[in-house]
Design a protein around this motif. Sequence first.
Motif, PDB file in Angstrom:
ATOM      1  N   PRO A 259      41.500  48.837  34.709  1.00  0.00           N
ATOM      2  CA  PRO A 259      41.162  47.519  34.154  1.00  0.00           C
ATOM      3  C   PRO A 259      40.763  46.562  35.280  1.00  0.00           C
ATOM      4  O   PRO A 259      41.468  46.441  36.278  1.00  0.00           O
ATOM      5  N   VAL A 260      39.622  45.914  35.125  1.00  0.00           N
ATOM      6  CA  VAL A 260      39.122  44.981  36.131  1.00  0.00           C
ATOM      7  C   VAL A 260      38.688  43.704  35.434  1.00  0.00           C
ATOM      8  O   VAL A 260      37.917  43.756  34.471  1.00  0.00           O
ATOM      9  N   GLU A 261      39.167  42.573  35.901  1.00  0.00           N
ATOM     10  CA  GLU A 261      38.832  41.292  35.280  1.00  0.00           C
ATOM     11  C   GLU A 261      37.336  40.998  35.411  1.00  0.00           C
ATOM     12  O   GLU A 261      36.725  41.264  36.442  1.00  0.00           O
ATOM     13  N   GLY A 262      36.776  40.426  34.354  1.00  0.00           N
ATOM     14  CA  GLY A 262      35.396  39.968  34.385  1.00  0.00           C
ATOM     15  C   GLY A 262      34.384  40.900  33.769  1.00  0.00           C
ATOM     16  O   GLY A 262      33.288  40.470  33.397  1.00  0.00           O
ATOM     17  N   VAL A 263      34.700  42.185  33.656  1.00  0.00           N
ATOM     18  CA  VAL A 263      33.727  43.143  33.112  1.00  0.00           C
ATOM     19  C   VAL A 263      33.555  42.900  31.620  1.00  0.00           C
ATOM     20  O   VAL A 263      34.535  42.820  30.880  1.00  0.00           O
ATOM     21  N   ARG A 264      32.334  42.785  31.165  1.00  0.00           N
ATOM     22  CA  ARG A 264      32.008  42.496  29.767  1.00  0.00           C
ATOM     23  C   ARG A 264      30.797  43.317  29.359  1.00  0.00           C
ATOM     24  O   ARG A 264      30.077  43.855  30.200  1.00  0.00           O
ATOM     25  N   PRO A 265      30.537  43.413  28.063  1.00  0.00           N
ATOM     26  CA  PRO A 265      29.297  44.073  27.620  1.00  0.00           C
ATOM     27  C   PRO A 265      28.074  43.253  28.039  1.00  0.00           C
ATOM     28  O   PRO A 265      28.172  42.049  28.306  1.00  0.00           O
TER      29      PRO A 265
ATOM     30  N   VAL B 112      22.536  40.598  37.019  1.00  0.00           N
ATOM     31  CA  VAL B 112      23.939  40.733  36.619  1.00  0.00           C
ATOM     32  C   VAL B 112      24.596  41.955  37.257  1.00  0.00           C
ATOM     33  O   VAL B 112      25.822  42.071  37.253  1.00  0.00           O
ATOM     34  N   LEU B 113      23.797  42.840  37.833  1.00  0.00           N
ATOM     35  CA  LEU B 113      24.347  44.076  38.390  1.00  0.00           C
ATOM     36  C   LEU B 113      25.322  43.786  39.534  1.00  0.00           C
ATOM     37  O   LEU B 113      24.971  43.157  40.521  1.00  0.00           O
ATOM     38  N   GLY B 114      26.544  44.233  39.364  1.00  0.00           N
ATOM     39  CA  GLY B 114      27.550  44.080  40.405  1.00  0.00           C
ATOM     40  C   GLY B 114      28.228  42.736  40.462  1.00  0.00           C
ATOM     41  O   GLY B 114      29.051  42.499  41.348  1.00  0.00           O
ATOM     42  N   THR B 115      27.909  41.841  39.516  1.00  0.00           N
ATOM     43  CA  THR B 115      28.470  40.489  39.566  1.00  0.00           C
ATOM     44  C   THR B 115      29.595  40.266  38.561  1.00  0.00           C
ATOM     45  O   THR B 115      30.271  39.239  38.621  1.00  0.00           O
ATOM     46  N   MET B 116      29.803  41.195  37.635  1.00  0.00           N
ATOM     47  CA  MET B 116      30.800  40.962  36.583  1.00  0.00           C
ATOM     48  C   MET B 116      32.226  41.077  37.103  1.00  0.00           C
ATOM     49  O   MET B 116      33.059  40.195  36.874  1.00  0.00           O
ATOM     50  N   ALA B 117      32.535  42.166  37.770  1.00  0.00           N
ATOM     51  CA  ALA B 117      33.915  42.452  38.180  1.00  0.00           C
ATOM     52  C   ALA B 117      34.400  41.456  39.226  1.00  0.00           C
ATOM     53  O   ALA B 117      33.701  41.160  40.197  1.00  0.00           O
ATOM     54  N   ASP B 118      35.596  40.940  39.006  1.00  0.00           N
ATOM     55  CA  ASP B 118      36.224  40.061  39.984  1.00  0.00           C
ATOM     56  C   ASP B 118      36.935  40.950  41.014  1.00  0.00           C
ATOM     57  O   ASP B 118      38.093  41.318  40.848  1.00  0.00           O
TER      58      ASP B 118
ATOM     59  N   MET C  49      46.489  48.915  40.125  1.00  0.00           N
ATOM     60  CA  MET C  49      45.818  49.486  38.960  1.00  0.00           C
ATOM     61  C   MET C  49      46.394  50.858  38.619  1.00  0.00           C
ATOM     62  O   MET C  49      46.597  51.194  37.463  1.00  0.00           O
ATOM     63  N   SER C  50      46.670  51.668  39.647  1.00  0.00           N
ATOM     64  CA  SER C  50      47.208  53.001  39.380  1.00  0.00           C
ATOM     65  C   SER C  50      48.619  52.940  38.802  1.00  0.00           C
ATOM     66  O   SER C  50      49.000  53.741  37.969  1.00  0.00           O
ATOM     67  N   GLN C  51      49.402  51.929  39.214  1.00  0.00           N
ATOM     68  CA  GLN C  51      50.752  51.762  38.682  1.00  0.00           C
ATOM     69  C   GLN C  51      50.723  51.347  37.217  1.00  0.00           C
ATOM     70  O   GLN C  51      51.528  51.770  36.406  1.00  0.00           O
ATOM     71  N   GLN C  52      49.711  50.507  36.851  1.00  0.00           N
ATOM     72  CA  GLN C  52      49.589  50.057  35.469  1.00  0.00           C
ATOM     73  C   GLN C  52      49.270  51.201  34.534  1.00  0.00           C
ATOM     74  O   GLN C  52      49.655  51.215  33.380  1.00  0.00           O
ATOM     75  N   GLN C  53      48.548  52.196  35.053  1.00  0.00           N
ATOM     76  CA  GLN C  53      48.168  53.326  34.220  1.00  0.00           C
ATOM     77  C   GLN C  53      49.310  54.317  34.091  1.00  0.00           C
ATOM     78  O   GLN C  53      49.375  55.088  33.171  1.00  0.00           O
TER      79      GLN C  53
END
Length: 244
Positions: A43-49, A225-231, A240-244
């Motif tokens: 999960p990464v903040e900012g990623v959207r369709p 928009v390429l590469g700009t979504m993810a914070d 992230m690995s611990q959350q999974q």
Amino acid sequence: MFINHGKIETSAALLILLTLVTIGIGGIVQAVPLFTVESTIEPVEGVRPYTPLELYGRNIYTREGCYTCHSQMVRPFVDEVERYGHFSLAAESQYDHPFLWGSKRTGPDLARVGARYSNAWHEAHLINPRDLLPSSIMPPYAFLRLRELKTDDIGDHMRTLRLLGTPYTDAQIGNAQADILAQARPDEHDTESFLERWGKAPLGRFTTQDHFVSEMDALIAYLQVLGTMADLSTYDPATMSQQQ
């Protein structure tokens, strides 16, 4: 150990059987661990369709075969990260149907090209790449600026992608036509509602075409928009690995 190896080499049936057994064991070893995790996408903040305009831009990018000369995958190697930026994350392409990672770099990787150049730079580059990069072998795409973007099928397109798992809402689908105009002509249309539906998204006149929203407008919106979504400032692989 190898006393009976000759029997295997001289028996086609036995060789095929043992090959299938080996492949089966390898497949099980690779597949079984995946059933122990909830998701293989961090999960990464900012990623959207993609917005409707960006979605059309991606379709044009695919149609023109841009992915055959440009990759969209920064590998986690020092030289690539130094040249292109943070290595690519799985979450950044979770809404790509199909993936456009590419396997060849005649031109540079474009995974993080968004916001690196101005809209005017992209327009000039697409019209005639050699005006900006004399050694470029990229063909010109000036005709895209003269083609009006056809948007009558955007609702069907977004609903189809929703069936594949892209979380488009009814509001986003219902306002798709208006959102195309809002993103491409923010000085003439309602951007407040657009930003409420899409959050951070590139706005602006992507080309100097005034008569209509062109295919080049859509393509530049996608590139920006390429590469700009993810914070990436909040991305921590260990967490992230611990959350999974």
